[in-house]
Design a protein around this motif. Sequence first.
Motif, PDB file in Angstrom:
ATOM      1  N   GLU A 173       0.845  -1.198   0.000  1.00 40.17           N
ATOM      2  CA  GLU A 173       0.000   0.000   0.000  1.00 40.17           C
ATOM      3  C   GLU A 173       0.879   1.246   0.000  1.00 40.17           C
ATOM      4  O   GLU A 173       1.555   1.552   0.985  1.00 40.17           O
ATOM      5  N   TYR A 223       2.969  -1.313   4.348  1.00 40.84           N
ATOM      6  CA  TYR A 223       2.580   0.099   4.224  1.00 40.84           C
ATOM      7  C   TYR A 223       3.820   0.945   3.923  1.00 40.84           C
ATOM      8  O   TYR A 223       4.846   0.836   4.595  1.00 40.84           O
ATOM      9  N   THR A 228      -0.532  -6.777   4.462  1.00 42.89           N
ATOM     10  CA  THR A 228      -0.192  -5.502   3.833  1.00 42.89           C
ATOM     11  C   THR A 228       1.178  -5.037   4.281  1.00 42.89           C
ATOM     12  O   THR A 228       1.605  -5.288   5.409  1.00 42.89           O
TER      13      THR A 228
END
Length: 495
Positions: free
Chosen positions: A303, A329, A327
């Motif tokens: 992300e 980040y 995820t």
Amino acid sequence: MNAPRDLPQRVVNRTLQRDGAATLGEQLAARFAERIGQRTLQPGARLPSVRECARLHGVSPSTVVAAYDQLQAQGLVEAQRQRGFFVREAPAPRGGAGAAIAGAAARPPALPAPIDATALIRGMFQGRQGHVGPGLGTLPEPWLDAALIERALRRTLPHAADALRYGDPAGDPGLRQALSRRLDGELGIAADPGQIVTTLGATHALDIVARTLLQPGDAVLVDEPGWAVEFARLTRLGMRLLPVPRGPNGPDLAVMQALIAEHRPRLYVTVSVLHNPTGHTLSLATAHQVLKLADAHDLLIVEDDTYAWLAPPHAPRLAALDGLQRTVYVSGFSKILAPNWRVGYVAATPALAERFIDTKLLMTLTSPALLERAVAWCLDQGLLRRHAERVIQRLDTARQRVMRLATDAGCTFVAPPQGLFGWIDTGVDTDQLGTRLAEQGWLVAPGSLFHARPRPSTLMRINFASSQDAAFWQCFTAARRALQQPTRVRGAAET
């Protein structure tokens, strides 16, 4: 590739010198040669017609023919009958056809490579001082807080001796603690300092993630439209790009599921909030579906939250919804503090963070601790948050002005204007439009830059902060009108 060696450097300036040592044709050829060498004119790009080029530069058609003949003799362009002059493809690398065939046989079939994203970046660095470009990806210099940067740097001076030694491989502990507090308190992403690794900007963070988790030939899901730098970077690492259409609520889930089933990608790289170039933000419902797909197919999501400081904190982040389980980040500070402050970071599970540190050590050893401490001070004092609030207010005003200018110029917005960028339909081929505007000193970002598989587009990305100059829209309108007018083609050597 440089301008011809026998020409003085000044002939590649914007104004042709009628009393110069080189002829006007030589100067014009040198200008095009420079742009081709810098890749601001891409292979396959069509040069202006002879008459149009003569009009733009205030010379006779015969001068343009002489310049184009020189470029053709140098192997930089080719004439196509009844079509015009086109930039030639770069020569094939040395090593022989056998080596190329052997290398291709050892790799999985690759999707078509994207266009070279360095053209826009080179243009950013070569822009005229004080002349902002509507295609830039950063805030204009007057919008940035030089006093804040100076104060932050002064605060680091008592620790200047620390620059004499390597810093912590994971990054400055103070910055990682400040980031942990911001992620948890403002974005809802629970990450302790041990899960955060600092980098030389967000792009460096994305590169570390890719080099750690991927092998040449791996398939990677990417948003389309998306950012050309990411397309080009992944392709140069040997990855196969799988474009997923990006809509107002997020990726096309049906296409995404089909690509996952067929190609078994390792990663999905996405911008959830204030997507570049559309400005879209992922909806909560789509975010949940994306995470379900990732969990079902062992897919890791990267992300990219580069524009976090320009976005509302409550916007859905995938990393907040799944607690950094599937995820990774990524974010940074160059978009809000200053482009030259190459401070970014990546947050992930503790196990992945350790692997990212290993990759960082191999790439850059450490990152500049003094700059990181300056950023930490800005965060801890609340000064960066207040600066971001002022920028957002100013951006709201600029956005309203640019919306009026773009609409008056005949453009339509294909996505609701949000954040830093507008995604507009010009009604003409923006590659050709960009070439014409570049001749007048305006850098734009044509739609073809934002597709993993290059194709002509009438779309264009504009930077709301740097597109407020009415002079640009006057040039834009004239160039757009010229492209809309039917022209009679008389062959490649039209005079």
